[in-house]
Each structure stands twice: as C-alpha cells, then as structure tokens.
Design a protein around this motif. Sequence first.
Motif, PDB file in Angstrom:
ATOM      1  N   GLN A 178       0.833  -1.207   0.000  1.00 58.88           N
ATOM      2  CA  GLN A 178       0.000   0.000   0.000  1.00 58.88           C
ATOM      3  C   GLN A 178       0.864   1.253   0.000  1.00 58.88           C
ATOM      4  OE1 GLN A 178      -2.312  -1.353   3.516  1.00 58.88           O
ATOM      5  NE2 GLN A 178      -4.139  -0.934   2.310  1.00 58.88           N
ATOM      6  N   VAL A 179       1.984   1.204   0.717  1.00 59.64           N
ATOM      7  CA  VAL A 179       2.908   2.336   0.720  1.00 59.64           C
ATOM      8  C   VAL A 179       3.447   2.562  -0.693  1.00 59.64           C
ATOM      9  CG1 VAL A 179       5.175   3.140   1.517  1.00 59.64           C
ATOM     10  CG2 VAL A 179       3.586   2.085   3.137  1.00 59.64           C
ATOM     11  N   VAL A 180       3.889   1.489  -1.350  1.00 62.00           N
ATOM     12  CA  VAL A 180       4.433   1.609  -2.703  1.00 62.00           C
ATOM     13  C   VAL A 180       3.367   2.140  -3.662  1.00 62.00           C
ATOM     14  CG1 VAL A 180       5.420   0.349  -4.653  1.00 62.00           C
ATOM     15  CG2 VAL A 180       6.127  -0.213  -2.320  1.00 62.00           C
ATOM     16  N   THR A 181       2.163   1.586  -3.576  1.00 59.53           N
ATOM     17  CA  THR A 181       1.081   1.995  -4.479  1.00 59.53           C
ATOM     18  C   THR A 181       0.759   3.473  -4.308  1.00 59.53           C
ATOM     19  OG1 THR A 181       0.135  -0.232  -4.469  1.00 59.53           O
ATOM     20  CG2 THR A 181      -1.310   1.574  -5.133  1.00 59.53           C
ATOM     21  N   ALA A 182       0.674   3.921  -3.057  1.00 62.30           N
ATOM     22  CA  ALA A 182       0.333   5.321  -2.798  1.00 62.30           C
ATOM     23  C   ALA A 182       1.429   6.258  -3.283  1.00 62.30           C
ATOM     24  CB  ALA A 182       0.077   5.523  -1.306  1.00 62.30           C
ATOM     25  N   LEU A 183       2.677   5.950  -2.958  1.00 63.81           N
ATOM     26  CA  LEU A 183       3.777   6.829  -3.353  1.00 63.81           C
ATOM     27  C   LEU A 183       3.982   6.815  -4.860  1.00 63.81           C
ATOM     28  CD1 LEU A 183       6.371   6.124  -0.506  1.00 63.81           C
ATOM     29  CD2 LEU A 183       4.692   7.974  -0.670  1.00 63.81           C
ATOM     30  N   ASP A 184       3.770   5.669  -5.496  1.00 64.11           N
ATOM     31  CA  ASP A 184       3.922   5.592  -6.940  1.00 64.11           C
ATOM     32  C   ASP A 184       2.810   6.345  -7.663  1.00 64.11           C
ATOM     33  OD1 ASP A 184       5.325   4.798  -9.202  1.00 64.11           O
ATOM     34  OD2 ASP A 184       4.136   2.993  -9.459  1.00 64.11           O
ATOM     35  N   ALA A 185       1.692   6.548  -6.980  1.00 63.16           N
ATOM     36  CA  ALA A 185       0.606   7.346  -7.549  1.00 63.16           C
ATOM     37  C   ALA A 185       0.801   8.834  -7.290  1.00 63.16           C
ATOM     38  CB  ALA A 185      -0.727   6.895  -6.969  1.00 63.16           C
ATOM     39  N   GLY A 186       1.903   9.174  -6.605  1.00 63.10           N
ATOM     40  CA  GLY A 186       2.193  10.579  -6.343  1.00 63.10           C
ATOM     41  C   GLY A 186       1.606  11.121  -5.064  1.00 63.10           C
ATOM     42  N   ARG A 187       1.105  10.254  -4.192  1.00 61.82           N
ATOM     43  CA  ARG A 187       0.558  10.710  -2.921  1.00 61.82           C
ATOM     44  C   ARG A 187       1.683  11.241  -2.035  1.00 61.82           C
ATOM     45  NH1 ARG A 187      -3.799  12.382  -1.918  1.00 61.82           N
ATOM     46  NH2 ARG A 187      -4.104  11.432   0.140  1.00 61.82           N
ATOM     47  N   PRO A 188       1.451  12.347  -1.314  1.00 66.03           N
ATOM     48  CA  PRO A 188       2.480  12.856  -0.396  1.00 66.03           C
ATOM     49  C   PRO A 188       2.760  11.854   0.719  1.00 66.03           C
ATOM     50  CG  PRO A 188       0.790  14.518  -0.832  1.00 66.03           C
ATOM     51  CD  PRO A 188       0.274  13.232  -1.390  1.00 66.03           C
ATOM     52  N   VAL A 189       3.967  11.886   1.235  1.00 69.45           N
ATOM     53  CA  VAL A 189       4.354  10.950   2.292  1.00 69.45           C
ATOM     54  C   VAL A 189       3.488  11.118   3.525  1.00 69.45           C
ATOM     55  CG1 VAL A 189       6.202  10.325   3.895  1.00 69.45           C
ATOM     56  CG2 VAL A 189       6.726  10.709   1.475  1.00 69.45           C
ATOM     57  N   ALA A 190       3.257  12.360   3.944  1.00 71.82           N
ATOM     58  CA  ALA A 190       2.460  12.599   5.153  1.00 71.82           C
ATOM     59  C   ALA A 190       1.041  12.077   4.982  1.00 71.82           C
ATOM     60  CB  ALA A 190       2.440  14.092   5.481  1.00 71.82           C
ATOM     61  N   ALA A 191       0.455  12.307   3.809  1.00 68.38           N
ATOM     62  CA  ALA A 191      -0.906  11.826   3.558  1.00 68.38           C
ATOM     63  C   ALA A 191      -0.936  10.297   3.526  1.00 68.38           C
ATOM     64  CB  ALA A 191      -1.426  12.392   2.240  1.00 68.38           C
ATOM     65  N   THR A 192       0.100   9.692   2.958  1.00 66.87           N
ATOM     66  CA  THR A 192       0.173   8.227   2.925  1.00 66.87           C
ATOM     67  C   THR A 192       0.223   7.654   4.332  1.00 66.87           C
ATOM     68  OG1 THR A 192       1.299   8.239   0.777  1.00 66.87           O
ATOM     69  CG2 THR A 192       1.565   6.276   2.135  1.00 66.87           C
ATOM     70  N   ALA A 193       1.038   8.253   5.190  1.00 70.19           N
ATOM     71  CA  ALA A 193       1.129   7.784   6.573  1.00 70.19           C
ATOM     72  C   ALA A 193      -0.220   7.905   7.277  1.00 70.19           C
ATOM     73  CB  ALA A 193       2.197   8.582   7.326  1.00 70.19           C
ATOM     74  N   ASP A 194      -0.894   9.035   7.085  1.00 63.34           N
ATOM     75  CA  ASP A 194      -2.200   9.242   7.732  1.00 63.34           C
ATOM     76  C   ASP A 194      -3.215   8.214   7.242  1.00 63.34           C
ATOM     77  OD1 ASP A 194      -1.223  11.351   9.173  1.00 63.34           O
ATOM     78  OD2 ASP A 194      -2.008  12.895   7.815  1.00 63.34           O
ATOM     79  N   GLU A 195      -3.243   7.981   5.932  1.00 62.87           N
ATOM     80  CA  GLU A 195      -4.214   7.055   5.364  1.00 62.87           C
ATOM     81  C   GLU A 195      -4.001   5.623   5.838  1.00 62.87           C
ATOM     82  OE1 GLU A 195      -3.607   7.787   1.254  1.00 62.87           O
ATOM     83  OE2 GLU A 195      -4.568   9.759   1.295  1.00 62.87           O
ATOM     84  N   LEU A 196      -2.757   5.277   6.161  1.00 59.55           N
ATOM     85  CA  LEU A 196      -2.442   3.923   6.623  1.00 59.55           C
ATOM     86  C   LEU A 196      -2.444   3.817   8.141  1.00 59.55           C
ATOM     87  CD1 LEU A 196       0.429   3.049   4.117  1.00 59.55           C
ATOM     88  CD2 LEU A 196      -1.955   2.305   4.036  1.00 59.55           C
ATOM     89  N   GLY A 197      -2.712   4.916   8.806  1.00 52.62           N
ATOM     90  CA  GLY A 197      -2.748   4.899  10.262  1.00 52.62           C
ATOM     91  C   GLY A 197      -1.376   4.746  10.896  1.00 52.62           C
ATOM     92  N   LEU A 198      -0.356   5.272  10.235  1.00 52.70           N
ATOM     93  CA  LEU A 198       1.013   5.186  10.730  1.00 52.70           C
ATOM     94  C   LEU A 198       1.530   6.573  11.090  1.00 52.70           C
ATOM     95  CD1 LEU A 198       2.540   2.785   8.041  1.00 52.70           C
ATOM     96  CD2 LEU A 198       1.759   2.155  10.327  1.00 52.70           C
ATOM     97  N   GLY A 199       2.304   6.653  12.164  1.00 52.10           N
ATOM     98  CA  GLY A 199       2.997   7.884  12.464  1.00 52.10           C
ATOM     99  C   GLY A 199       4.176   8.068  11.533  1.00 52.10           C
ATOM    100  N   ALA A 200       4.675   9.288  11.417  1.00 46.70           N
ATOM    101  CA  ALA A 200       5.787   9.569  10.514  1.00 46.70           C
ATOM    102  C   ALA A 200       7.017   8.749  10.869  1.00 46.70           C
ATOM    103  CB  ALA A 200       6.110  11.059  10.540  1.00 46.70           C
ATOM    104  N   ARG A 201       7.321   8.648  12.162  1.00 41.87           N
ATOM    105  CA  ARG A 201       8.503   7.877  12.571  1.00 41.87           C
ATOM    106  C   ARG A 201       8.313   6.386  12.302  1.00 41.87           C
ATOM    107  NH1 ARG A 201      10.504  10.516  18.361  1.00 41.87           N
ATOM    108  NH2 ARG A 201      11.029  12.592  17.540  1.00 41.87           N
ATOM    109  N   GLN A 202       7.104   5.892  12.542  1.00 40.52           N
ATOM    110  CA  GLN A 202       6.835   4.478  12.302  1.00 40.52           C
ATOM    111  C   GLN A 202       6.963   4.144  10.830  1.00 40.52           C
ATOM    112  OE1 GLN A 202       2.896   3.151  13.336  1.00 40.52           O
ATOM    113  NE2 GLN A 202       3.503   1.012  13.473  1.00 40.52           N
TER     114      GLN A 202
END
Length: 227
Positions: free
Chosen positions: A135-159
């Motif tokens: 899901q991380v790869v799919t989101a980032l490859d679609a151009g999603r921002p890192v912060a938005a990807t973390a939020d959508e997956l329920g992960l903190g930035a450090r995690q």
Amino acid sequence: MYVEWASRLAGAVVWTNTPDRDGVGRVLPDGCMDLLWHEGRLLVAGPDTHAYLTGGEAGAWAGVRFYPGTAPALLGVPAHELRDRRVELADLWPASEVRRLADRVNAAPDPASGLEEVALRQAAGTEPPDPVLRQVVTALDAGRPVAATADELGLGARQLHRRSLAAFGYGPKTLARILRLRRALALARHGVPFADTAARAGYADQAHLARDVRELAGLPLGELLSS
C-alpha cells in the motif's frame, strides 16, 4: 542483451543480461532488490539510492527482481543493511546452504529458471509480505504525499520511516523520489516532451526534473535516454 519477463512469484521479474560489449553499464534505482546469478555464483543487489555503474564483469547474468519491500523477509536481512551494495549470498546465509543452492541453479536448464525456483521455494517457507508495504508503494507511486500516505495507513511519521528503512532500504521520501523518476522516464521514453513529463510525473517544473535525473541517474535526461 537484456531481457525480462514476469515471474511466477507475485510482483517479481526474472531477467537475463549478456552485455554486448565491455565497458560501463548503468543500473538505475528502482526501489527493488535482486537475487543474482553470475558465472556460477549467487549474489544479492541491495536497494540503490543512485545509479549503480557496472564494469569489468563480463559474462552472462540472471536475476530475480523482487517487488519493492518484499526481499528483506525472504533474505532475512533489513534492506538498509544492503543499501547501495552488491554482496555474496554466502555473506548472508550459511555457506553450505548457498553452495547447495548454487549447485541447483547451475544444474537447471538455464540459470534464470533455476534462480526463480530458489526464490519460489524461499517464498513458500516465509510469511506473506506485509500488505501495508504494498500500500505504501502503491500510494507513493501514484504521487501521494508521504504525510498523507502515513495518515491514510494509520502510521505515524517515525513508524513509517522505520518500516521503510527495513523494507525498502531508505525512508519514504527517498522511495517516493525514486518512483517519481521511474514514472518520468517511462513518459519520456514514450516521446512525451520533457516539460509535460515533468508536470505529469509530479515535478514542480522541468528544471526540477532535470536536477533529479542528474542526481539519481548521473546523466542529463537527454543523454540518459539516448544511452
């Protein structure tokens, strides 16, 4: 000559390469790790943060390129420990086991099919890949921002950063940058003008694209496409 095809291992690619001439080759970063065969030896290519230059390594090569984030579980080593490195598989696994596997690959009808069998057997005895990584790869490859990807997956930035280091070899911002480069090169190779390539791939402008290509690939875009 380089040839690749889809592997029976989900998301992976099998490839062979016999350089046409001596000299330097350029392997661009792609977020992946590879299991390699070369002249009877088994090696691992870690995740690259910049172009890897080959040279003085004549002879046939074969490889299995794993989907981003899946190789560390199969190899039993965090990706960041292999970042920008090429190592003998015997440096990671017991030498006796590697010799047995190398004998199996060397006895196969061709090294590529033997290498794929090794990867399939290893995957069969390993827990399935963490679906969050895909899901991380799919989101980032679609151009999603890192912060938005973390939020959508329920992960903190450090995690997210910690999990990315182990799975991809670097943080999510670097992975996003590498995947953006791959999108841009695919567009440019299909004849899309550089300015349009930059806009469609997610760069601020053509100058931004040019800087990223030079930093990650080591060549200007036009020269890279003609090489």
